[in-house]
Structure formats: C-alpha cells, structure tokens
Design an enzyme around this catalytic site. Structure first.
Site, PDB file in Angstrom:
ATOM      1  N   ASP A 198     -16.914  49.397  46.602  1.00  0.00           N
ATOM      2  CA  ASP A 198     -16.614  50.797  46.280  1.00  0.00           C
ATOM      3  C   ASP A 198     -17.519  51.633  47.168  1.00  0.00           C
ATOM      4  OD1 ASP A 198     -14.901  49.961  44.322  1.00  0.00           O
ATOM      5  OD2 ASP A 198     -16.178  50.522  42.630  1.00  0.00           O
ATOM      6  N   HIS A 262     -18.013  42.056  48.117  1.00  0.00           N
ATOM      7  CA  HIS A 262     -17.072  40.948  48.070  1.00  0.00           C
ATOM      8  C   HIS A 262     -16.533  40.647  49.467  1.00  0.00           C
ATOM      9  CE1 HIS A 262     -16.375  41.096  43.512  1.00  0.00           C
ATOM     10  NE2 HIS A 262     -17.216  42.106  43.763  1.00  0.00           N
ATOM     11  N   SER A 368     -26.279  50.914  48.991  1.00  0.00           N
ATOM     12  CA  SER A 368     -26.649  51.030  50.396  1.00  0.00           C
ATOM     13  C   SER A 368     -25.404  51.035  51.272  1.00  0.00           C
ATOM     14  CB  SER A 368     -27.597  49.906  50.810  1.00  0.00           C
ATOM     15  OG  SER A 368     -28.111  50.159  52.099  1.00  0.00           O
TER      16      SER A 368
END
Length: 399
Positions: A198, A262, A368
């Site tokens: 995200d 991911h 980050s």
C-alpha cells in the site's frame, strides 16, 4: 582650592559659629571630623564623577581583559573539535578494515553538502531509540486512545485489520505491523505487475540503456550502480536483450499504511545485499532536495530472476524506520551501531527462494519505500503515474 572653599562655606552655614578652638578662621580638622562624618559629601557632582571615573580606570588595570577569556575558550573548543573528528576518522578506518575482513564491500556514494550536514544528525541513534519505545508494552487502558489518535492523524483503516480489538496490540510495534484480513487485497492475475505494498507512486518509468541514472522523484536522481552496488551489470545488463527494456519504480509508504511488503511477480530470489547507510527521511518533500538519497539510506536489495529476466526488489529504510525484516532470514538485523556506513554484506542463497505473486516477503517496522528495478518486454506499460495512491495487489503494470 575651590573645592575646599566651597566645602568650608557649607560648613559655616550649617554649623554656625565655630568653637573658639578653631581660631583665626582656620578649621581644625580634628574638631570638625565628627561633623564631616555625619554629613553627606559636599563635593560637586562633576568632581564626584571625575573621582569615580579615575577610580574605575585604576581598578580596570588590575582586571583580565574579557577578550582574552573568549580567545582561550575558542582555542580549547577548536582543539576539542579536531580531536573528535580525528577520533571518528580513526574509528571508521578500523571499522572499515574489520568489515572488509568479514566480507563487506565499501560503496563510494557521492554526497552533496546538504547531505553531509544531514548526515551529522543522529538519525540512526534516533531510530534505535524509537524502536525501543515501539517495543515497550503499553498499559491496557492506554492502548485504545493511543491507537485511535494515531489512526486520526495518519488515516489508518482499522476495519481492514485482521484483529480489530485495539487492546490486543501490546505495543506500538504490534499495531504498526498489523496483518490484513485474508482476501482484503485481491492480487492481480497473469500478465500484470502487482503492487507489492500500500503506497503512493513517487516515480515510475524506463531506465535508458545509455544512462545509469534513476529518478527518485521528478528531477532528482541517483545511480543504479550506487543503489544496487557493484558489479551491478552482472544483474542488470546495460544493454538488455533486443526485445526487452529495464524499468524502475519508487513506491512510498506513509506511516498509516499497511507495512508488509509482498512479491509483485512470481520469481526466484538468488541473493540479497544488506547496505548499511543513513536513515534520511524519504518523504517526497525531502527527496526533492537531496540527490542519491536512496543510495545513501540503509536498505535490503533482493536479486533474482523472473520469466522475463533480471528482477530486483529493495526495501529502503528511513528516519525512525531502520528495522526491516525478511520472512526467511530470522537472524537478519538492520541498523546496528557496530555496522560501518556505506558498506554492504552479500549473501548468496544455496537454495533459491521461490516466491509466488502476492506472497508475503517481510515488514517495515513503521513505513518507508520500495524500489523495483527489472527487465520486461518492450511492450510493458505502466498503468499508474507519479502521485497515484495504490493498494497491495493492484495492477500497476502489464506486459
């Protein structure tokens, strides 16, 4: 004489007729002494000022000039500064020798004056302190209001959490690294590059075959060789196959985002490099001011291959985000005080790590940036642009 005459007239008018012992109009100093002691000074104001000034001047000759003290302090501070600088130079030289002995490789990254000033700030220490705070267990009564406050500030989506009971998160770290509900982020299918996080897209585009530079944000660059380390061409050839090109993307995670990263494609991880570096803020407002920002920051670079050739995925640390993890390396620890800045440690896996699209890779312990660099067919097209907000699993490119 004038002073004495004025004083004498004042005494005459005040005392009246003098005792006979004075005689002949000449004052007897011994008899007048008590009177003089009981009266304030009758010297004219101008005379008193002259006497005071001359007294101060005479006393000033016995005092140490203030400029001399300042000069001595400046010299002492100068020697102290030189000593501190020398200490850090000697310490870094010893650390570099030890690091090379242990298999580390030094990376020479050009830095601007602003970055050098920024480097003087204790961002790595601050991140370790922040990490210590994150792992302190909060009293049960404090958890819900603290997490709700964080949610209001950074727009967290509490309804997407696998566990919605806020009191079950013992500390800030558990809340920041919370899991998502199963199936809440569908993963794009075949022919698409899935977003690994995200995030917000800072930049995405093509790496020119005759140019080693990548954009971290619009107009601010860093080099591929400085970011991935040398020799980089073993992994990303400067001239890809005639039917392929090299692409890159920078994805920024805000503090309120889901912090897991991911796999964006199905690929095989062959090695990783841990780059020891700074922990500068990667906020877009900072990234626009410092070139080579991502090449200076602490990061993990994963190298491997997918169906179209070279593929790399790099979690990059930032201020208060020195800790990054990989699911298959439980002993990997980042942001250690003993590490030498701007070196990297490489590990080649004896058995390749196979990742499926959407599979969990690791976590940031706050938020980050993810940097992707990969080969793809010339027909590859980005489906997003700078500034877009994207979700894990969303199709951000297709081929």
């Amino acid at each position: 004489a004038n002073m004495f005459s004025s004083s004498w007239r004042f005494l005459q008018s005040s005392v009246g007729k003098l005792p006979s012992a004075v005689g002949q109009g000449q004052p007897n100093s011994r008899s007048l002494l008590p009177l003089v002691r009981r009266r304030p000074s009758t010297l004219p104001t101008t005379s008193r000022r002259r006497l005071s000034s001359s007294s101060e001047q005479s006393s000033s000759h016995h005092q140490k000039p203030p400029g001399k003290k300042t000069s001595e302090l400046s010299i002492a501070l100068g020697f102290l500064t030189i000593g501190v600088i020398a200490y850090f130079h000697i310490r870094d030289r010893i650390r570099r020798q030890n690091a090379v002995t242990m298999g580390a490789t030094y990376v020479d990254v050009p830095t601007s004056f602003g970055a050098q000033v920024y480097q003087a700030m204790p961002t790595r220490l601050a991140s370790r302190v922040w990490g210590w705070v994150h792992h302190r267990e909060l009293p049960t009564w404090m958890r819900t209001p603290v997490y709700q406050l964080w949610t209001r500030i950074f727009d967290c989506k509490l309804d997407e959490m696998a566990v919605e009971d806020l009191e079950s998160y013992k500390n800030l770290n558990e809340f920041f690294t919370r899991d998502l509900k199963p199936g809440i982020r569908p993963i794009t299918g075949a022919g698409g590059l899935a977003s690994p996080v995200d995030a917000r897209v800072l930049i995405c585009g093509e790496v020119e075959s005759d140019n080693d530079h990548l954009e971290q944000v619009k107009g601010m660059t860093y080099t591929l060789s400085a970011f991935l380390g040398s020799p980089v061409r073993h992994w990303a050839p400067k001239a890809p196959a005639p039917d392929k090109k090299l692409f890159h993307a920078v994805l920024y995670l805000a503090p309120g985002d889901y912090h897991g990263y991911h796999s964006p494609v199905e690929w095989r991880v062959k090695s990783r490099r841990h780059f020891v570096g700074n922990l500068f803020s990667v906020n877009p407002s900072i990234a626009t001011k410092f070139p080579f920002l991502f090449a200076l920051n602490e990061r993990l670079v994963l190298f491997g291959e997918w169906e179209h050739g070279f593929f790399s995925m790099s979690p990059v640390g930032a201020t208060n985000v020195g800790s990054m993890t990989l699911d298959w390396e439980q002993n990997l620890v980042t942001n250690q005080d003993s590490d030498l800045m701007h070196t990297y440690y490489e590990r080649t896996y004896s058995k390749e790590v196979s990742l499926s699209k959407g599979e969990h890779v690791g976590k940031f312990h706050l938020g980050s940036t993810i940097v992707l660099v990969f080969e793809a067919p010339q027909s590859f097209q980005w489906k997003v642009q700078s500034g877009d907000k994207i979700s894990l699993g969303q199709r951000i490119g297709e081929y």
